[in-house]
Write a protein that holds these residues in place. Structure first.
Motif, PDB file in Angstrom:
ATOM      1  N   GLY A  82       0.817  -1.212   0.000  1.00 58.96           N
ATOM      2  CA  GLY A  82       0.000   0.000   0.000  1.00 58.96           C
ATOM      3  C   GLY A  82       0.846   1.256   0.000  1.00 58.96           C
ATOM      4  N   TRP A  83       1.954   1.237   0.739  1.00 56.59           N
ATOM      5  CA  TRP A  83       2.833   2.402   0.808  1.00 56.59           C
ATOM      6  C   TRP A  83       3.420   2.696  -0.566  1.00 56.59           C
ATOM      7  N   ILE A  84       3.858   1.649  -1.251  1.00 53.92           N
ATOM      8  CA  ILE A  84       4.383   1.833  -2.614  1.00 53.92           C
ATOM      9  C   ILE A  84       3.289   2.398  -3.517  1.00 53.92           C
ATOM     10  N   GLY A  85       2.060   1.942  -3.338  1.00 56.18           N
ATOM     11  CA  GLY A  85       0.942   2.444  -4.132  1.00 56.18           C
ATOM     12  C   GLY A  85       0.722   3.937  -3.974  1.00 56.18           C
ATOM     13  N   HIS A  86       1.069   4.478  -2.811  1.00 61.35           N
ATOM     14  CA  HIS A  86       0.931   5.921  -2.566  1.00 61.35           C
ATOM     15  C   HIS A  86       2.197   6.702  -2.901  1.00 61.35           C
ATOM     16  N   HIS A  87       3.251   6.003  -3.265  1.00 65.36           N
ATOM     17  CA  HIS A  87       4.539   6.638  -3.587  1.00 65.36           C
ATOM     18  C   HIS A  87       5.057   6.046  -4.896  1.00 65.36           C
ATOM     19  N   PRO A  88       4.511   6.511  -6.016  1.00 62.68           N
ATOM     20  CA  PRO A  88       4.828   5.902  -7.318  1.00 62.68           C
ATOM     21  C   PRO A  88       6.306   5.954  -7.701  1.00 62.68           C
ATOM     22  N   GLU A  89       7.089   6.787  -7.057  1.00 61.45           N
ATOM     23  CA  GLU A  89       8.517   6.836  -7.374  1.00 61.45           C
ATOM     24  C   GLU A  89       9.239   5.540  -6.975  1.00 61.45           C
ATOM     25  N   GLY A  96       8.110  -7.262 -11.606  1.00 60.10           N
ATOM     26  CA  GLY A  96       7.033  -7.362 -12.568  1.00 60.10           C
ATOM     27  C   GLY A  96       6.415  -6.042 -12.976  1.00 60.10           C
ATOM     28  N   ALA A  97       6.839  -4.943 -12.338  1.00 65.53           N
ATOM     29  CA  ALA A  97       6.299  -3.633 -12.706  1.00 65.53           C
ATOM     30  C   ALA A  97       6.850  -3.239 -14.066  1.00 65.53           C
ATOM     31  N   PRO A  98       6.006  -2.653 -14.929  1.00 62.71           N
ATOM     32  CA  PRO A  98       6.510  -2.223 -16.242  1.00 62.71           C
ATOM     33  C   PRO A  98       7.512  -1.093 -16.085  1.00 62.71           C
ATOM     34  N   LYS A  99       8.453  -1.030 -16.976  1.00 62.09           N
ATOM     35  CA  LYS A  99       9.437   0.053 -16.965  1.00 62.09           C
ATOM     36  C   LYS A  99       8.730   1.368 -17.302  1.00 62.09           C
ATOM     37  N   SER A 100       9.186   2.434 -16.656  1.00 57.64           N
ATOM     38  CA  SER A 100       8.619   3.744 -16.896  1.00 57.64           C
ATOM     39  C   SER A 100       8.968   4.233 -18.308  1.00 57.64           C
ATOM     40  N   THR A 101       8.031   4.915 -18.921  1.00 55.52           N
ATOM     41  CA  THR A 101       8.286   5.520 -20.222  1.00 55.52           C
ATOM     42  C   THR A 101       8.436   7.036 -20.089  1.00 55.52           C
ATOM     43  N   ALA A 102       8.446   7.509 -18.840  1.00 53.73           N
ATOM     44  CA  ALA A 102       8.598   8.942 -18.606  1.00 53.73           C
ATOM     45  C   ALA A 102       9.997   9.398 -19.006  1.00 53.73           C
ATOM     46  N   LYS A 103      10.067  10.593 -19.560  1.00 55.13           N
ATOM     47  CA  LYS A 103      11.372  11.166 -19.946  1.00 55.13           C
ATOM     48  C   LYS A 103      11.942  11.884 -18.748  1.00 55.13           C
TER      49      LYS A 103
END
Length: 104
Positions: A82-89, A96-103
């Motif tokens: 839950g803590w990770i869910g509130h802290h997306p960084e 298993g989390a997809p890699k970020s596509t953010a620049k």
């Protein structure tokens, strides 16, 4: 409240938060070659509501990131998940989390 000291206690396989030398909370884990599995987090009732769990979660996840062991996090523990869910960084650490596509 006194300052919170956080540490990894590998002998006990847990991250700990201490207040005045007393264990106020912990996040238990198991290690594999590729994963750190967070299985249980607990805060002593007399320290609840003081941010101990959040400080513990942040410290543990920062330690995983800074350790550069290439381990991914598998948060079985509902609190850490839950803590990770509130802290997306921190999502990038999760197995298993997809890699970020953010620049950058």
């Amino acid at each position: 409240m006194s300052d919170v000291e956080t540490r990894n206690n590998p002998d006990e396989k847990r991250y700990e938060a201490l207040v005045d030398g007393e264990v106020a909370g912990f996040a238990q884990y198991q290690l594999t070659d590729q994963l750190i599995v967070f299985t249980h987090t607990e805060v002593d009732p007399k320290f609840e509501g003081q941010g101990i769990g959040s400080k513990l979660a942040r410290f543990a996840l920062d330690d995983v990131r800074d350790n550069q062991s290439q381990r991914k996090v598998l948060p079985i523990c509902p609190f850490i998940k839950g803590w990770i869910g509130h802290h997306p960084e921190y999502v990038e650490l999760v197995y298993g989390a997809p890699k970020s596509t953010a620049k950058d």
